[in-house]
Design a protein around this motif. Structure first.
Motif, PDB file in Angstrom:
ATOM      1  N   VAL A  17       0.611  -1.144   0.113  1.00 33.68           N
ATOM      2  CA  VAL A  17       0.296  -0.223  -0.255  1.00 33.68           C
ATOM      3  C   VAL A  17       1.001   0.682  -0.037  1.00 33.68           C
ATOM      4  O   VAL A  17       2.013   1.365   0.238  1.00 33.68           O
ATOM      5  N   VAL A  18       0.071   2.288  -0.481  1.00 32.98           N
ATOM      6  CA  VAL A  18       1.075   3.096  -0.291  1.00 32.98           C
ATOM      7  C   VAL A  18       0.601   4.442   0.654  1.00 32.98           C
ATOM      8  O   VAL A  18      -0.712   5.073   0.134  1.00 32.98           O
ATOM      9  N   PRO A  45      -7.565   7.839   1.035  1.00 32.72           N
ATOM     10  CA  PRO A  45      -7.679   6.756   1.228  1.00 32.72           C
ATOM     11  C   PRO A  45      -8.755   5.881   0.096  1.00 32.72           C
ATOM     12  O   PRO A  45      -9.566   6.159  -0.100  1.00 32.72           O
ATOM     13  N   ARG A  46      -8.367   4.260  -0.430  1.00 32.47           N
ATOM     14  CA  ARG A  46      -8.945   4.001  -1.456  1.00 32.47           C
ATOM     15  C   ARG A  46      -8.091   3.038  -1.297  1.00 32.47           C
ATOM     16  O   ARG A  46      -7.139   2.118  -1.835  1.00 32.47           O
ATOM     17  N   LEU A  47      -9.893   1.187  -1.771  1.00 35.24           N
ATOM     18  CA  LEU A  47      -8.523   0.176  -1.511  1.00 35.24           C
ATOM     19  C   LEU A  47      -8.475   0.237  -3.496  1.00 35.24           C
ATOM     20  O   LEU A  47      -9.351   0.517  -4.111  1.00 35.24           O
ATOM     21  N   ARG A  48      -7.730  -1.130  -4.574  1.00 34.49           N
ATOM     22  CA  ARG A  48      -7.362  -0.806  -5.204  1.00 34.49           C
ATOM     23  C   ARG A  48      -7.431  -2.166  -5.985  1.00 34.49           C
ATOM     24  O   ARG A  48      -8.281  -2.399  -6.933  1.00 34.49           O
ATOM     25  N   PHE A  53      -0.249  -3.904  -5.856  1.00 34.80           N
ATOM     26  CA  PHE A  53      -1.110  -2.872  -4.879  1.00 34.80           C
ATOM     27  C   PHE A  53      -2.243  -2.898  -4.859  1.00 34.80           C
ATOM     28  O   PHE A  53      -3.415  -2.611  -5.286  1.00 34.80           O
ATOM     29  N   ASP A  54      -2.518  -2.884  -3.174  1.00 38.23           N
ATOM     30  CA  ASP A  54      -3.393  -2.834  -2.658  1.00 38.23           C
ATOM     31  C   ASP A  54      -4.642  -1.679  -2.472  1.00 38.23           C
ATOM     32  O   ASP A  54      -5.482  -1.777  -2.487  1.00 38.23           O
ATOM     33  N   GLY A  55      -3.741  -0.151  -2.398  1.00 37.72           N
ATOM     34  CA  GLY A  55      -4.350   0.639  -2.152  1.00 37.72           C
ATOM     35  C   GLY A  55      -3.745   1.945  -1.415  1.00 37.72           C
ATOM     36  O   GLY A  55      -2.350   1.615  -1.255  1.00 37.72           O
ATOM     37  N   THR A  56      -4.526   2.835  -1.884  1.00 37.69           N
ATOM     38  CA  THR A  56      -3.834   4.148  -0.639  1.00 37.69           C
ATOM     39  C   THR A  56      -4.647   4.338   1.155  1.00 37.69           C
ATOM     40  O   THR A  56      -5.306   3.723   0.585  1.00 37.69           O
TER      41      THR A  56
END
Length: 96
Positions: A17-18, A45-48, A53-56
């Motif tokens: 995650v970032v 924040p957001r799941l991707r 990459f799982d999200g921010t």
């Protein structure tokens, strides 16, 4: 790029995650890392779930102090000044 570099080191099957809580600024200032004056709030924040990459996410809440540097109170304490700074309100008269 990060996943490729980890694979070169033998690290495989990882997710990441970032932290975007303070990465909205274009040019960081070297050495200014505790309640950085240059930082701005980044993407929400957001799941991707895009490959590895799982999200921010926001590791810290905007306005949560890193410590008693650059106008902040003790670490973990809320400070209106720091929150306003992250939002780009340079003229805020709010204190902590």
């Amino acid at each position: 790029w990060m996943v490729r570099q980890l694979r070169k080191l033998g690290v495989k099957g990882v997710k990441y995650v970032v932290d975007t809580s303070r990465n909205g600024a274009k040019l960081p200032v070297d050495g200014d890392v505790i309640n950085p004056t240059w930082a701005r709030i980044g993407q929400k924040p957001r799941l991707r779930f895009d490959k590895a990459f799982d999200g921010t996410l926001w590791v810290k809440h905007p306005g949560e102090s890193d410590g008693t540097v650059n106008g902040g109170p003790a670490s973990g304490q809320w400070c209106d000044l720091l929150a306003d700074r992250l939002l780009g309100d340079e003229k805020s008269q709010n204190g902590c």
